[in-house]
Enzyme design. Structure first.
Site, PDB file in Angstrom:
ATOM      1  N   ALA A 122       0.825  -1.211   0.000  1.00  0.00           N
ATOM      2  CA  ALA A 122       0.000   0.000   0.000  1.00  0.00           C
ATOM      3  C   ALA A 122       0.862   1.265   0.000  1.00  0.00           C
ATOM      4  CB  ALA A 122      -0.950  -0.004   1.191  1.00  0.00           C
ATOM      5  N   GLN A 152      -6.601  -0.768   5.385  1.00  0.00           N
ATOM      6  CA  GLN A 152      -7.233  -1.304   6.592  1.00  0.00           C
ATOM      7  C   GLN A 152      -8.697  -1.670   6.359  1.00  0.00           C
ATOM      8  OE1 GLN A 152      -5.899  -1.919   9.636  1.00  0.00           O
ATOM      9  NE2 GLN A 152      -3.885  -0.998   9.323  1.00  0.00           N
ATOM     10  N   SER A 207      -3.227  -3.639   0.433  1.00  0.00           N
ATOM     11  CA  SER A 207      -2.035  -4.342   0.904  1.00  0.00           C
ATOM     12  C   SER A 207      -2.439  -5.763   1.259  1.00  0.00           C
ATOM     13  CB  SER A 207      -1.487  -3.617   2.135  1.00  0.00           C
ATOM     14  OG  SER A 207      -0.399  -4.343   2.669  1.00  0.00           O
ATOM     15  N   HIS A 221      -0.677  -7.849   3.399  1.00  0.00           N
ATOM     16  CA  HIS A 221      -0.314  -8.360   4.730  1.00  0.00           C
ATOM     17  C   HIS A 221      -1.230  -7.878   5.860  1.00  0.00           C
ATOM     18  CE1 HIS A 221       1.859  -4.961   6.799  1.00  0.00           C
ATOM     19  NE2 HIS A 221       1.988  -4.512   5.571  1.00  0.00           N
ATOM     20  N   THR A 277       9.562  -7.495 -12.840  1.00  0.00           N
ATOM     21  CA  THR A 277       9.072  -8.871 -12.981  1.00  0.00           C
ATOM     22  C   THR A 277       8.022  -9.152 -11.925  1.00  0.00           C
ATOM     23  OG1 THR A 277      11.210  -9.578 -13.827  1.00  0.00           O
ATOM     24  CG2 THR A 277       9.757 -11.307 -12.974  1.00  0.00           C
ATOM     25  N   CYS A 325       3.771   2.287  12.972  1.00  0.00           N
ATOM     26  CA  CYS A 325       4.642   3.191  12.231  1.00  0.00           C
ATOM     27  C   CYS A 325       5.163   4.296  13.122  1.00  0.00           C
ATOM     28  CB  CYS A 325       3.879   3.779  11.059  1.00  0.00           C
ATOM     29  SG  CYS A 325       2.964   2.497  10.216  1.00  0.00           S
TER      30      CYS A 325
HETATM   31  C1  LIG Z   1      -0.277  -0.747   6.554  1.00  0.00           C
HETATM   32  C2  LIG Z   1      -0.817   0.451   5.890  1.00  0.00           C
HETATM   33  C3  LIG Z   1      -0.168   1.032   4.801  1.00  0.00           C
HETATM   34  C4  LIG Z   1       1.142   0.512   4.274  1.00  0.00           C
HETATM   35  O1  LIG Z   1       0.976  -0.720   3.640  1.00  0.00           O
HETATM   36  P1  LIG Z   1       2.275  -1.578   3.235  1.00  0.00           P
HETATM   37  O2  LIG Z   1       1.695  -2.666   2.383  1.00  0.00           O
HETATM   38  O3  LIG Z   1       2.835  -2.088   4.521  1.00  0.00           O
HETATM   39  O4  LIG Z   1       3.196  -0.696   2.511  1.00  0.00           O
HETATM   40  C5  LIG Z   1      -0.742   2.131   4.216  1.00  0.00           C
HETATM   41  N1  LIG Z   1      -1.889   2.647   4.686  1.00  0.00           N
HETATM   42  C6  LIG Z   1      -2.536   2.129   5.728  1.00  0.00           C
HETATM   43  C7  LIG Z   1      -3.808   2.745   6.192  1.00  0.00           C
HETATM   44  C8  LIG Z   1      -2.020   1.014   6.381  1.00  0.00           C
HETATM   45  O5  LIG Z   1      -2.654   0.524   7.430  1.00  0.00           O
END
Ligand SMILES: *Cc1c(COP(=O)(O)O)cnc(C)c1O
Length: 385
Positions: free
Chosen positions: A76, A184, A204, A206, A244, A328
């Site tokens: 993300a 989220q 994202s 994860h 890639t 973060c």
């Molecule tokens: C975790 C998160 C991101 C960053 O996502 P990544 O895939 O870890 O770079 C961005 N925005 C929000 C709201 C998030 O919770």
């Protein structure tokens, strides 16, 4: 061996679902689906391409998009960078106005600052007392030269849910583009990009039981000709994001999103039940306050502020994983910018914790967490004053 701490930090990241791991591993070895999806001339490449395209359909399906509208990225953070910088640069003029909010993720805030340095005017909207950005606030901030509005669907610290369709209506009336960070929100809020007036949306893997290092950007029809690539080399993903394609990551993200779609209602009902159990017990502690709207929220994420005195979070963290602010901000050790924007000062922000629940949280976890939190309060002598 020490017992593992309880996990209450699903909003920071989730474990990869075992079913997803299986699919991911099958894309790695010589006996598996290891080919380069761009090697269209032979079977290895073709098979890899099939997995990538199936995953694209799976991601699109969860959010009401079509597969061609999904662009793979590394997460993300990259999706947010591509959306903001890509739209700003495609205009061919350094000025113009961008609207975002004070409670966005750092991946938006730091990118917006970068654009500010190159001449873009940026408005950072202040959330209301519920932690929400209203359509009215966006409407009031719109200028003649506003070219992009970027707001999150679900706030990562509070779990609050913005009214994206209503805001999108306002943005569209003014002919600007609308980007939404849904990292989220995907899999937790029903998203329908076929209906929602949204032009770009970040995802994202994860945060939704997929692996780290993979994400996607939805690029709708209004944004398609108004977005410049940020990574060049090879012209992958329709020229919008070269490199890639990581078949194992992509197949895993697709599988994770498909699982989220299949278990959407069931999982939501489970988390709601767990949340009720947790909240009921925690709100019985004198002076505990829930941050953010009571009604416009996902059940997974709770931000709680404890009353005067030391809340012994260091001791608590040994037996229970949660976030003292957001993952973060924890890295930079500064008070949470989200809590400050909500009117907290550094002291009350430091007495705030984020608990986030997920697919593998159990009732026992909840009851143990409550006991641990109550004793962390009790072990802080000044706490009850
Ligand atoms: C975790 C998160 C991101 C960053 O996502 P990544 O895939 O870890 O770079 C961005 N925005 C929000 C709201 C998030 O919770």
């Amino acid at each position: 061996m020490n017992k593992r701490p309880l996990y209450f930090d699903y909003a920071a990241t989730t474990p990869v679902d075992e079913r997803v791991i299986k699919i991911m591993v099958e894309c790695l070895g010589f006996d598996g689906n290891f080919g380069n999806p761009a090697s269209s001339s032979h079977a290895f490449g073709q098979q890899a391409r099939q997995s990538v395209e199936q995953a694209r359909r799976q991601v699109a399906e969860l959010v009401g998009a079509t597969p061609e509208q999904i662009v793979w990225t590394s997460g993300a953070t990259e999706s947010n960078n591509l959306a903001l910088k890509g739209v700003a640069q495609a205009r061919g003029s350094a000025c113009g106005h961008l609207i975002t909010s004070q409670i966005e993720h750092k991946a938006i805030l730091d990118t917006a600052r970068q654009l500010q340095d190159s001449g873009v005017a940026v408005t950072y909207l202040v959330p209301d007392a519920d932690g929400l950005i209203t359509a009215q606030a966006v409407s009031d901030a719109m200028r003649e030269d506003t070219f992009l509005v970027s707001l999150m669907l679900v706030n990562n610290e509070l779990g609050t849910v913005n009214d994206i369709p209503a805001i999108g209506q306002v943005v569209r009336e003014r002919n600007a583009l609308f980007h939404v960070d849904a990292a989220q929100g995907a899999g937790k809020v029903a998203i329908d990009l076929a209906q929602w007036p949204v032009d770009l949306m970040s995802f994202s893997a994860h945060k939704l039981y997929g692996p780290k290092g993979i994400g996607a950007l939805y690029v709708g029809p209004r944004a398609h000709q108004r977005l410049l690539a940020q990574i060049h080399g090879g012209g992958h993903e329709g020229g919008l994001r070269s490199g890639t394609l990581a078949t194992h990551q992509i197949a895993a993200m697709g599988a994770a999103f498909a699982l989220a779609a299949a278990s959407f209602h069931e999982e939501k009902a489970l988390i709601v039940r767990l949340r009720e159990r947790l909240l009921e017990q925690l709100l019985s502690i004198p002076g505990v306050r829930l941050n953010g709207s009571l009604t416009r929220r996902i059940p997974h994420t709770l931000s709680l502020t404890f009353s005067e005195g030391e809340f012994n979070s260091a001791a608590l963290l040994a037996s229970m994983a949660f976030s003292a602010t957001s993952a973060c901000n924890s890295a930079s050790n500064a008070p949470s910018h989200v809590l400050l924007a909500l009117g907290h000062d550094a002291r009350t922000a430091s007495r705030t914790i984020r608990l986030s629940l997920g697919r593998f949280t159990t009732e026992q976890d909840i009851d143990q967490a409550v006991q641990l939190i109550k004793s962390a309060c009790a072990s802080a002598p000044a706490f009850w004053q």
